[in-house]
Enzyme design. Structure first.
Site, PDB file in Angstrom:
ATOM      1  N   ASN A 145      46.149  43.134  41.363  1.00  0.00           N
ATOM      2  CA  ASN A 145      46.498  41.742  41.105  1.00  0.00           C
ATOM      3  C   ASN A 145      46.043  40.881  42.270  1.00  0.00           C
ATOM      4  OD1 ASN A 145      48.119  42.164  38.627  1.00  0.00           O
ATOM      5  ND2 ASN A 145      49.372  43.366  40.013  1.00  0.00           N
ATOM      6  N   HIS A 146      45.356  39.796  41.959  1.00  0.00           N
ATOM      7  CA  HIS A 146      44.877  38.864  42.966  1.00  0.00           C
ATOM      8  C   HIS A 146      45.285  37.470  42.515  1.00  0.00           C
ATOM      9  CE1 HIS A 146      42.252  42.108  44.374  1.00  0.00           C
ATOM     10  NE2 HIS A 146      42.044  42.325  43.092  1.00  0.00           N
TER      11      HIS A 146
END
Length: 73
Positions: free
Chosen positions: A25-26
């Site tokens: 996740n970014h």
């Protein structure tokens, strides 16, 4: 982000490691006089190496092609 924004000295980063996460996740948020921009990316992990994203090898190949002049930037 720092290169496109205010630079390394004024860019704040927070890294969160979750061994139980099932993907990468970014997220980013940019705030300024213009208002606020935010985006999130969730990518699958590479089956042979769950510590990295499926997109990582594709990004490497794309970078090599660009450096070799095989495609336009």
């Amino acid at each position: 982000m720092a290169l496109a924004g205010l630079g390394f000295e004024k860019t704040k980063v927070r890294l969160i490691v979750d061994p139980a996460a099932d993907g990468n996740n970014h997220s980013f948020v940019a705030r300024g006089a213009f208002g606020e921009i935010s985006a999130s990316i969730r990518s699958a992990t590479l089956p042979s190496n769950p510590k990295t994203s499926v997109l990582a090898p594709y990004s490497l190949i794309q970078t090599i092609k660009k450096r070799a002049g095989l495609i336009l930037a």
